[in-house]
Motif scaffolding. Structure first.
Motif, PDB file in Angstrom:
ATOM      1  N   GLU A  13       0.815  -1.222   0.000  1.00 28.36           N
ATOM      2  CA  GLU A  13       0.000   0.000   0.000  1.00 28.36           C
ATOM      3  C   GLU A  13       0.847   1.270   0.000  1.00 28.36           C
ATOM      4  N   LYS A  14       1.844   1.343   0.878  1.00 30.45           N
ATOM      5  CA  LYS A  14       2.678   2.550   0.968  1.00 30.45           C
ATOM      6  C   LYS A  14       3.496   2.752  -0.308  1.00 30.45           C
ATOM      7  N   LYS A  15       4.068   1.670  -0.830  1.00 23.52           N
ATOM      8  CA  LYS A  15       4.878   1.766  -2.053  1.00 23.52           C
ATOM      9  C   LYS A  15       4.023   2.225  -3.228  1.00 23.52           C
ATOM     10  N   VAL A  16       2.850   1.627  -3.365  1.00 16.86           N
ATOM     11  CA  VAL A  16       1.943   2.002  -4.455  1.00 16.86           C
ATOM     12  C   VAL A  16       1.548   3.471  -4.318  1.00 16.86           C
ATOM     13  N   THR A  17       1.226   3.889  -3.103  1.00 18.71           N
ATOM     14  CA  THR A  17       0.835   5.287  -2.865  1.00 18.71           C
ATOM     15  C   THR A  17       1.955   6.238  -3.271  1.00 18.71           C
ATOM     16  N   GLU A  18       3.186   5.953  -2.844  1.00 18.56           N
ATOM     17  CA  GLU A  18       4.326   6.814  -3.179  1.00 18.56           C
ATOM     18  C   GLU A  18       4.553   6.875  -4.692  1.00 18.56           C
ATOM     19  N   ARG A  19       4.470   5.734  -5.350  1.00 18.43           N
ATOM     20  CA  ARG A  19       4.730   5.680  -6.799  1.00 18.43           C
ATOM     21  C   ARG A  19       3.647   6.403  -7.598  1.00 18.43           C
ATOM     22  N   THR A  46       3.187   2.899  11.287  1.00 20.21           N
ATOM     23  CA  THR A  46       2.041   3.367  10.525  1.00 20.21           C
ATOM     24  C   THR A  46       1.585   2.234   9.628  1.00 20.21           C
ATOM     25  N   VAL A  47       0.309   1.872   9.759  1.00 22.01           N
ATOM     26  CA  VAL A  47      -0.245   0.755   8.990  1.00 22.01           C
ATOM     27  C   VAL A  47      -1.513   1.209   8.278  1.00 22.01           C
ATOM     28  N   PRO A  48      -1.836   0.577   7.153  1.00 20.03           N
ATOM     29  CA  PRO A  48      -3.061   0.942   6.445  1.00 20.03           C
ATOM     30  C   PRO A  48      -4.301   0.493   7.211  1.00 20.03           C
ATOM     31  N   VAL A  49      -5.332   1.312   7.165  1.00 20.58           N
ATOM     32  CA  VAL A  49      -6.610   0.977   7.790  1.00 20.58           C
ATOM     33  C   VAL A  49      -7.279  -0.149   7.013  1.00 20.58           C
ATOM     34  N   LEU A  50      -7.169  -0.101   5.696  1.00 23.50           N
ATOM     35  CA  LEU A  50      -7.769  -1.107   4.823  1.00 23.50           C
ATOM     36  C   LEU A  50      -6.640  -1.833   4.099  1.00 23.50           C
ATOM     37  N   PRO A  51      -6.161  -2.941   4.663  1.00 28.51           N
ATOM     38  CA  PRO A  51      -5.035  -3.636   4.038  1.00 28.51           C
ATOM     39  C   PRO A  51      -5.322  -4.006   2.586  1.00 28.51           C
TER      40      PRO A  51
END
Length: 157
Positions: A13-19, A46-51
């Protein structure tokens, strides 16, 4: 422009968001900070609310551009069409995550399996079933919303 839900590979999730942000695509990945404990330390993460879910705002004609990003599996579909999430729903999610749910309870009087009604905060009046009781928090399954939350007791130090 409408919002769409993307399903990602686990823990991407974090990688996709940054990219996607680097590509200039409006993206939202709801995150919360949790205190995790390992055998030797505690750490805030920090973790995603919706994995495995990320929301993007695109015109229909540019929907395929997101697949240039590694980690995206597919769009989430509803009734055979890519699910469109209204601006109000995204804003409600952002507002919900800004507000902490503050409630007061006495741990000795609450048991697993008991029905519980949230008494304050943005979810006031919503009913759920207690799934876990700890000395400082409750985990409650909110069946009508389809998720589990933790309520932290502000009366404890």
């Amino acid at each position: 422009m409408p919002w769409f839900a993307l399903y990602t590979k686990p823990r991407f999730e974090k990688k996709v968001t940054e990219r996607l942000e680097k590509m200039g695509i409006p993206v939202y990945c709801p995150m919360v900070t949790q205190l995790k404990q390992w055998s030797d330390r505690k750490k805030k993460v920090t973790v995603p609310v919706l994995p495995s879910y990320v929301f993007v705002q695109l015109d229909h004609q540019f929907r395929d551009t997101v697949f240039a990003v590694d980690g995206i599996v597919r769009y989430v579909y509803w009734l055979g069409q890519p699910a469109i999430i209204r601006d109000e729903e995204i804003q409600n999610l952002k507002d919900f995550l800004k507000n902490k749910i503050v409630t007061s309870f006495t741990v000795s009087s609450i048991q697993v399996g008991q029905n519980y009604t949230i008494t304050s905060g943005p979810l006031q009046g919503i009913k759920g079933v207690v799934s876990r009781v700890d000395k400082n928090y409750l985990e409650i399954i909110l069946e009508e919303l389809g998720f589990k939350i933790q309520l932290h007791n502000t009366d404890f130090d």
